[in-house]
Design a protein around this motif. Structure first.
Motif, PDB file in Angstrom:
ATOM      1  N   VAL A 175       0.712  -0.943   0.085  1.00  0.00           N
ATOM      2  CA  VAL A 175       0.406  -0.100  -0.292  1.00  0.00           C
ATOM      3  C   VAL A 175       1.019   1.325  -0.130  1.00  0.00           C
ATOM      4  CG1 VAL A 175      -1.766   1.210   1.299  1.00  0.00           C
ATOM      5  CG2 VAL A 175      -1.873  -0.568   1.035  1.00  0.00           C
ATOM      6  N   ILE A 176       1.642   1.406   0.678  1.00  0.00           N
ATOM      7  CA  ILE A 176       3.448   2.264   0.910  1.00  0.00           C
ATOM      8  C   ILE A 176       3.582   2.369  -0.494  1.00  0.00           C
ATOM      9  CG2 ILE A 176       4.979   0.977   1.914  1.00  0.00           C
ATOM     10  CD1 ILE A 176       3.683   4.571   2.677  1.00  0.00           C
ATOM     11  N   THR A 177       3.795   2.004  -1.196  1.00  0.00           N
ATOM     12  CA  THR A 177       3.850   1.789  -2.054  1.00  0.00           C
ATOM     13  C   THR A 177       4.073   2.550  -3.190  1.00  0.00           C
ATOM     14  OG1 THR A 177       5.654  -0.329  -2.219  1.00  0.00           O
ATOM     15  CG2 THR A 177       5.560   0.360  -4.611  1.00  0.00           C
ATOM     16  N   ARG A 178       2.418   1.720  -3.297  1.00  0.00           N
ATOM     17  CA  ARG A 178       1.059   2.393  -4.227  1.00  0.00           C
ATOM     18  C   ARG A 178       0.832   3.682  -4.168  1.00  0.00           C
ATOM     19  NH1 ARG A 178       1.668  -2.423  -6.042  1.00  0.00           N
ATOM     20  NH2 ARG A 178       3.306  -1.094  -7.085  1.00  0.00           N
ATOM     21  N   GLY A 189       5.238  13.148 -13.642  1.00  0.00           N
ATOM     22  CA  GLY A 189       4.738  12.552 -15.405  1.00  0.00           C
ATOM     23  C   GLY A 189       5.555  11.146 -15.548  1.00  0.00           C
ATOM     24  N   MET A 190       6.157  10.251 -14.738  1.00  0.00           N
ATOM     25  CA  MET A 190       6.521   9.064 -15.116  1.00  0.00           C
ATOM     26  C   MET A 190       7.048   8.173 -14.504  1.00  0.00           C
ATOM     27  SD  MET A 190      10.860  10.252 -15.040  1.00  0.00           S
ATOM     28  CE  MET A 190      10.971   8.600 -15.078  1.00  0.00           C
ATOM     29  N   PRO A 191       6.387   6.960 -14.293  1.00  0.00           N
ATOM     30  CA  PRO A 191       6.424   5.705 -13.270  1.00  0.00           C
ATOM     31  C   PRO A 191       7.581   6.233 -12.065  1.00  0.00           C
ATOM     32  CG  PRO A 191       6.343   4.748 -15.409  1.00  0.00           C
ATOM     33  CD  PRO A 191       6.176   6.348 -15.511  1.00  0.00           C
ATOM     34  N   PHE A 192       7.599   5.626 -11.161  1.00  0.00           N
ATOM     35  CA  PHE A 192       8.274   5.707  -9.827  1.00  0.00           C
ATOM     36  C   PHE A 192       9.468   4.106 -10.556  1.00  0.00           C
ATOM     37  CE2 PHE A 192       9.139   3.237  -6.004  1.00  0.00           C
ATOM     38  CZ  PHE A 192      10.614   3.663  -6.009  1.00  0.00           C
ATOM     39  N   GLN A 193       8.926   3.192 -10.881  1.00  0.00           N
ATOM     40  CA  GLN A 193      10.027   2.025 -10.499  1.00  0.00           C
ATOM     41  C   GLN A 193      10.474   2.497 -12.362  1.00  0.00           C
ATOM     42  OE1 GLN A 193       7.725  -1.966 -11.021  1.00  0.00           O
ATOM     43  NE2 GLN A 193       5.853  -0.880  -9.703  1.00  0.00           N
ATOM     44  N   THR A 194       9.872   3.079 -13.295  1.00  0.00           N
ATOM     45  CA  THR A 194      10.964   3.607 -14.408  1.00  0.00           C
ATOM     46  C   THR A 194      12.128   4.240 -13.877  1.00  0.00           C
ATOM     47  OG1 THR A 194       9.135   3.619 -16.050  1.00  0.00           O
ATOM     48  CG2 THR A 194      11.223   4.672 -17.158  1.00  0.00           C
ATOM     49  N   ALA A 195      11.712   4.972 -12.861  1.00  0.00           N
ATOM     50  CA  ALA A 195      12.797   6.122 -12.208  1.00  0.00           C
ATOM     51  C   ALA A 195      14.084   5.461 -11.480  1.00  0.00           C
ATOM     52  CB  ALA A 195      12.956   6.620 -11.355  1.00  0.00           C
ATOM     53  N   ILE A 205      17.125   5.686  -1.948  1.00  0.00           N
ATOM     54  CA  ILE A 205      17.424   5.649  -0.459  1.00  0.00           C
ATOM     55  C   ILE A 205      15.598   6.620   0.013  1.00  0.00           C
ATOM     56  CG2 ILE A 205      18.621   7.433   1.025  1.00  0.00           C
ATOM     57  CD1 ILE A 205      20.756   7.424  -0.893  1.00  0.00           C
ATOM     58  N   ARG A 206      14.941   7.444  -0.160  1.00  0.00           N
ATOM     59  CA  ARG A 206      13.779   8.526  -0.287  1.00  0.00           C
ATOM     60  C   ARG A 206      12.873   7.160   0.406  1.00  0.00           C
ATOM     61  NH1 ARG A 206      10.868  12.516  -3.065  1.00  0.00           N
ATOM     62  NH2 ARG A 206      11.841  14.094  -2.071  1.00  0.00           N
ATOM     63  N   TYR A 207      12.782   5.926  -0.816  1.00  0.00           N
ATOM     64  CA  TYR A 207      11.772   5.238  -0.483  1.00  0.00           C
ATOM     65  C   TYR A 207      11.824   4.055   0.429  1.00  0.00           C
ATOM     66  CZ  TYR A 207       9.981   0.922  -2.178  1.00  0.00           C
ATOM     67  OH  TYR A 207       8.721   0.274  -2.210  1.00  0.00           O
TER      68      TYR A 207
END
Length: 299
Positions: A175-178, A189-195, A205-207
């Motif tokens: 849930v926290i990931t979503r 404007g871009m997916p987190f996983q792409t980053a 690090i933040r995640y």
């Protein structure tokens, strides 16, 4: 030092319990490397020493730390009553912890961050993904440790409770990931996983801070609930409700703390656009500190 020697002289059995606990712990910690090699079909010595793959080392370090955290909850010492019970308890809880940590890593890969091949990226030296992988297993271990300390006895109900708490923690982490993904996509404007695939270390690090602090808030919920086999499911429901409340409280307090600690700094721009690792690390430390204080307050 003198006090320690006096304690050991007066209570010689303490040395026996210490020897048992440390022997089991070192055995299981050593097994982490070989388990990762076998399950990942990787030559660990080659990755660590020949290729000097820092990402793989970070990932393995997370697994070793996670195992140590989980095992620390299994140590009871003389409270076990005998060397045999302590040995059985350490082995049982240790193996259960190892399985749940590995299962947590699988859940995180397949449900939280499912759009890329984590193992392949780590082998390809992706530091951001390795940091996230290490944080995910440490987060799982923090909850497993709390669950081991919460339950009593060594029977089927005990392990049902362990698995149930583990399930709660995995749902919370997904849930926290979503939520993290939604916020990042909204701002960039871009997916987190792409980053992460692009090796955005500051974002990793933040995640990681979010994952670990969330696990600590879930852990704090255990302080309010007494383990009772006869009302196990009621206790687990209470754990879920209290965890959600503490997660919301953690989010609010962490936001305030980050605003004050990094006053005058555009955190979004520094971390997400400029990939400022220093700012991201301060955010992680702030999240960890607030979660730790919250745990201390609730205990």
């Amino acid at each position: 030092m003198n006090e320690l020697m006096t304690t050991l002289e007066v209570n010689g059995s303490l040395i026996g319990y210490l020897a048992i606990d440390m022997a089991v712990a070192i055995l299981l910690l050593g097994g982490i490397r070989y388990a990762m090699g076998v399950l990942g079909k990787v030559n660990t010595a080659d990755e660590l020493a020949q290729k000097d793959n820092f990402a793989y080392g970070i990932s393995m370090a997370g697994g070793v730390a996670a195992m140590g955290i989980a095992l620390s909850g299994a140590i009871t010492g003389e409270l076990a009553g005998s060397y045999e019970i302590e040995l059985i308890g350490m082995l049982a809880y240790g193996l259960a912890g190892l399985i749940l940590i590995k299962a947590g890593r699988y859940i995180h890969d397949k449900f939280a961050l499912a759009s890329f091949d984590k193992q392949a990226l780590i082998i390809d030296r992706n530091i951001a993904v390795a940091l996230v992988d290490a944080a995910s297993v440490i987060a799982t271990a923090i909850v497993v440790r709390a669950a081991i300390m919460w339950v009593e006895g060594l029977n089927v109900d005990t392990f049902i409770a362990l698995v149930a708490v583990w399930v709660v923690s995995q749902v919370m982490l997904v849930v926290i990931t979503r939520l993290f993904e939604w916020k990042y996509a909204k701002n960039n404007g871009m997916p987190f996983q792409t980053a992460l695939v692009n090796n955005h270390i500051a974002l990793g690090i933040r995640y990681s801070g979010y994952l670990i602090s969330t696990a600590m808030s879930v852990t704090a919920a255990s302080y309010f609930i007494i383990f009772d086999v006869d009302s196990l499911w009621m206790g687990l429901m209470q754990w879920v409700v209290i965890s959600i409340i503490l997660m919301v409280l953690l989010t609010i307090l962490t936001s305030i703390a980050k605003f004050l600690v990094l006053w005058g700094i555009n955190r979004r721009e520094e971390v997400e656009d400029q990939q400022n690792i220093g700012i991201a690390t301060i955010e992680l430390a702030t999240s960890f500190s607030i979660a730790l204080l919250l745990m201390a307050l609730m205990s």
